[in-house]
Design a protein around this motif. Structure first.
Motif, short mmCIF file in Angstrom:
data_model
loop_
_atom_site.label_atom_id
_atom_site.label_comp_id
_atom_site.label_asym_id
_atom_site.label_seq_id
_atom_site.Cartn_x
_atom_site.Cartn_y
_atom_site.Cartn_z
N GLY A 35 0.70 -1.10 -0.02
CA GLY A 35 -0.01 0.09 -0.17
C GLY A 35 0.91 1.34 -0.12
N ILE A 36 2.09 1.15 -0.69
CA ILE A 36 2.97 2.47 -0.78
C ILE A 36 2.54 2.80 -2.00
CG2 ILE A 36 5.16 3.02 -0.68
CD1 ILE A 36 5.84 0.71 0.96
N GLY A 37 2.52 4.11 -2.06
CA GLY A 37 2.35 4.92 -3.50
C GLY A 37 3.61 4.71 -4.32
N PHE A 38 3.45 4.63 -5.56
CA PHE A 38 4.41 4.57 -6.60
C PHE A 38 4.27 5.78 -7.56
CE2 PHE A 38 6.41 3.00 -10.44
CZ PHE A 38 7.54 2.41 -10.08
N ILE A 39 5.19 6.55 -7.70
CA ILE A 39 5.20 7.53 -8.87
C ILE A 39 6.15 7.39 -9.89
CG2 ILE A 39 5.71 10.11 -8.90
CD1 ILE A 39 5.36 10.10 -6.17
N PRO A 40 5.62 7.00 -11.20
CA PRO A 40 6.54 6.59 -12.22
C PRO A 40 7.10 7.92 -12.74
CG PRO A 40 4.21 6.78 -13.03
CD PRO A 40 4.41 7.01 -11.35
N TRP A 41 8.60 7.72 -12.88
CA TRP A 41 9.41 8.71 -13.43
C TRP A 41 9.66 8.46 -15.00
CZ3 TRP A 41 14.64 8.09 -15.03
CH2 TRP A 41 15.22 9.36 -15.43
N ALA A 42 9.50 9.52 -15.70
CA ALA A 42 9.46 9.36 -17.29
C ALA A 42 8.38 8.39 -17.77
CB ALA A 42 10.86 8.85 -17.55
N PRO A 43 7.13 8.68 -17.21
CA PRO A 43 5.90 7.71 -17.64
C PRO A 43 5.80 7.78 -19.05
CG PRO A 43 5.09 9.49 -16.57
CD PRO A 43 6.91 9.83 -16.66
N VAL A 44 5.96 8.84 -19.92
CA VAL A 44 5.72 9.23 -21.30
C VAL A 44 6.26 8.09 -22.43
CG1 VAL A 44 5.08 10.62 -23.04
CG2 VAL A 44 4.33 10.82 -20.64
N ALA A 45 7.66 7.93 -22.01
CA ALA A 45 8.34 7.21 -23.04
C ALA A 45 7.81 6.04 -23.50
CB ALA A 45 9.81 6.91 -22.28
N ALA A 46 7.87 5.89 -24.67
CA ALA A 46 6.94 4.67 -25.36
C ALA A 46 7.78 3.98 -26.30
CB ALA A 46 5.50 5.16 -25.89
N GLY A 47 9.13 4.91 -26.84
CA GLY A 47 9.92 3.94 -27.81
C GLY A 47 9.17 3.44 -28.86
N GLU A 48 9.55 2.00 -29.43
CA GLU A 48 9.02 1.32 -30.55
C GLU A 48 7.57 1.22 -30.56
OE1 GLU A 48 9.07 -0.44 -34.25
OE2 GLU A 48 10.71 0.67 -33.04
N PRO A 49 6.79 0.95 -29.58
CA PRO A 49 5.30 0.89 -29.48
C PRO A 49 4.67 2.21 -30.02
CG PRO A 49 6.21 -0.29 -27.57
CD PRO A 49 7.38 0.65 -28.25
N ASP A 50 5.43 3.32 -30.05
CA ASP A 50 4.80 4.58 -30.29
C ASP A 50 4.99 5.15 -31.70
OD1 ASP A 50 3.74 7.23 -29.57
OD2 ASP A 50 5.46 8.15 -29.22
N ARG A 51 5.63 4.01 -32.36
CA ARG A 51 5.96 4.51 -33.89
C ARG A 51 4.61 4.83 -34.78
NH1 ARG A 51 5.32 -0.54 -33.49
NH2 ARG A 51 4.99 -2.14 -35.17
N THR A 52 4.72 5.33 -35.63
CA THR A 52 3.27 5.57 -36.36
C THR A 52 2.79 4.35 -36.85
OG1 THR A 52 4.32 7.58 -37.52
CG2 THR A 52 2.43 6.67 -38.65
N GLY A 53 1.56 4.16 -36.62
CA GLY A 53 0.95 2.89 -36.95
C GLY A 53 1.09 1.78 -35.88
N GLY A 54 1.89 2.01 -34.77
CA GLY A 54 2.06 1.22 -33.66
C GLY A 54 0.98 1.11 -32.83
N PRO A 55 0.94 0.18 -31.83
CA PRO A 55 -0.19 0.27 -30.80
C PRO A 55 -0.42 1.65 -29.93
CG PRO A 55 1.66 -1.03 -29.89
CD PRO A 55 2.09 -0.45 -31.41
#
Length: 117
Positions: A35-55
């Motif tokens: 039950g400890i909060g978790f703050i993701p650092w650099a959460p937006v990085a998506a790399g290859e899945p972010d490519r045009t036409g990717g998921p």
């Protein structure tokens, strides 16, 4: 975490965590169990899945959103202890973050993003 908790109460942990870098998954699992909060650092990085036409791009398009807006609705699906702190110095980015807070992914979309990395 155990060493830190031996000397102080731990309210949150902040580690790098995003679609393509889940090296801190064990920390997220620990936080979830305790039950400890978790703050993701650099959460937006998506790399290859972010490519045009990717998921990321495809799912963002179905929501009339930018690919960078997919991380905010995906992260809470990973664990109920995830806490987001969007940081920016640009008004346009702040507006994008605020709009992302209203997005809801289906379970299938969340699972697809999880599997994409």
């Amino acid at each position: 975490m155990e060493q830190a908790r031996a000397v102080a109460e731990v309210a949150t942990a902040q580690n790098r965590y995003n679609l393509t870098d889940r090296g801190s998954a064990d920390v997220l699992e620990y936080c979830t169990r305790h039950g400890i909060g978790f703050i993701p650092w650099a959460p937006v990085a998506a790399g290859e899945p972010d490519r045009t036409g990717g998921p990321v791009d495809r799912i963002a398009t179905t929501h009339h959103a930018a690919p960078s807006q997919m991380a905010p609705p995906w992260l809470p699906a990973r664990s109920q202890v995830v806490r987001r702190i969007p940081g920016t110095s640009k008004v346009a980015h702040l507006e994008e973050n605020l709009a992302a807070a209203t997005l809801r992914l289906s379970d299938a979309e969340s699972d697809e993003l999880t599997a994409a990395a």
